[in-house]
Scaffold this active site. Sequence first.
Site, PDB file in Angstrom:
ATOM      1  N   GLU A 103      -8.057  -5.552   5.668  1.00 50.11           N
ATOM      2  CA  GLU A 103      -7.969  -5.239   4.249  1.00 50.11           C
ATOM      3  C   GLU A 103      -6.811  -5.965   3.582  1.00 50.11           C
ATOM      4  OE1 GLU A 103      -9.213  -0.857   3.459  1.00 50.11           O
ATOM      5  OE2 GLU A 103      -8.503  -0.927   5.535  1.00 50.11           O
ATOM      6  N   ARG A 143     -11.466  15.173   7.233  1.00 48.43           N
ATOM      7  CA  ARG A 143     -12.386  15.493   6.140  1.00 48.43           C
ATOM      8  C   ARG A 143     -13.743  15.910   6.701  1.00 48.43           C
ATOM      9  NH1 ARG A 143     -10.856  10.031   3.792  1.00 48.43           N
ATOM     10  NH2 ARG A 143      -8.916  10.385   2.639  1.00 48.43           N
ATOM     11  N   ARG A 179      -2.825  -2.178  -3.308  1.00 48.50           N
ATOM     12  CA  ARG A 179      -4.029  -1.380  -3.086  1.00 48.50           C
ATOM     13  C   ARG A 179      -3.998  -0.184  -4.038  1.00 48.50           C
ATOM     14  NH1 ARG A 179      -5.143   3.291   0.793  1.00 48.50           N
ATOM     15  NH2 ARG A 179      -7.410   3.427   0.856  1.00 48.50           N
ATOM     16  N   HIS A 218     -13.287   2.498   0.419  1.00 45.47           N
ATOM     17  CA  HIS A 218     -13.229   1.494   1.500  1.00 45.47           C
ATOM     18  C   HIS A 218     -13.899   0.185   1.078  1.00 45.47           C
ATOM     19  CE1 HIS A 218     -12.929   4.879   4.760  1.00 45.47           C
ATOM     20  NE2 HIS A 218     -11.729   4.532   4.312  1.00 45.47           N
ATOM     21  N   ASN A 248       0.865  -1.177   0.000  1.00 44.29           N
ATOM     22  CA  ASN A 248       0.000   0.000   0.000  1.00 44.29           C
ATOM     23  C   ASN A 248       0.901   1.225   0.000  1.00 44.29           C
ATOM     24  OD1 ASN A 248      -1.841   2.040   0.419  1.00 44.29           O
ATOM     25  ND2 ASN A 248      -2.736   1.179   2.268  1.00 44.29           N
TER      26      ASN A 248
END
Length: 394
Positions: A380, A240, A90, A179, A9
């Site tokens: 993940e 965010r 990813r 996600h 990642n």
Amino acid sequence: MSDHVLVINAGSSSLKYSLVDSASGEAAATGLVEQIGEERSHHVHHGPKGEFNDEQPIANHEAALEAAVRAFETEGPALADVDIVAVGHRVVHGGDRFAAPALVDDELIAAVTDLVPLAPLHNPANLEGIEVARRLLPDLPHVAVFDTAFHQTLPPYAYTYAVPTQWKEQYGIRRYGFHGTSHSFVSAQAARLLGRKPSELNMIVLHLGNGCSAAAIRGGESVDTSMGLTPLEGLVMGTRSGDLDPAIHGLLARVAGRSAEETDHSLNSESGLKGLTGANDFREVSRRRAAGDERAQLAFDIYCQRIKKYIGAYYAVLGTVDAIVFTAGVGQHSAEVRAAAVDGLETLGIRLDPGRNARSELTVSTDDSPVAVLVIPTNEEWQIAREALTVVRR
């Protein structure tokens, strides 16, 4: 020997990696290289010998991956001694081109490059990680796993914005969702916990970490999700804003002379919990709230109210709900958030058991609750490993 996948990642200034047993999900080793390109980079590797830490300048992602390979050799396990079947990458944004993981080739690289305008903060770093790994590990197949892929099952009425049609046709402006790797993994795990097939269940999954998203999942497929064209839309997050009036951009341009880029940066990096309290880490917000900080209390209330709002909305979308699933750092560890998010929803069949919730058990609802409320750790890396394996075993 078990089939292992090296999961990578790559962020803008970081490289996270994990050597995952695709069957069990166990990681033989994990590592993180941070502050790439700065005067002092930090590398931590967790392997059979324990934790290894190193601080030295690491100029770029190629040097970072070289450092990771060296750590495998010195700290274990040696990559040559492990049955590695693939490298899984990813990739944040696959647009509407990728609804499944895909083998990396020149055509895929070109397609992900074309999607950079939709994810300028993420896709360039993901691409750099892929290109570096292909150079250093040329004998292994490389597979891209997209955050957006799971949400490609959204119906047109859920992914289409009410804007001029040519915006979607010319610029790709629509809801994509993110996600997806986490939502896919957690919803499947929830079905196993309930002893049911995913195709038999309706559920709402709440991924609550530094980034937060909700998904309405019907029969194992995503039918609505809170993040949109970018990861900015939806729930309140660490930095965010989540949902807001789009006219804010225009107002700030007129009254404050702010450019679109400046406002976009603020909404992505200086808003959310950070904008409300000055801290983006939910644990710090919780400490301040416990000490009586009014700003932290307000941030907590806003955060939880937004989650509750999406639970109600997605309950309406699905019609019936079998389970609500909390996952990721905040979702797994904050009993207070879970309690506040479902407080007052008993008439919808959502009944929380205070004791189970305080202990963060897998099932935190009461035995007689029509809707199961679950706490399931996401993984993940394991999901990426499994999806990469499906590609190379075709």
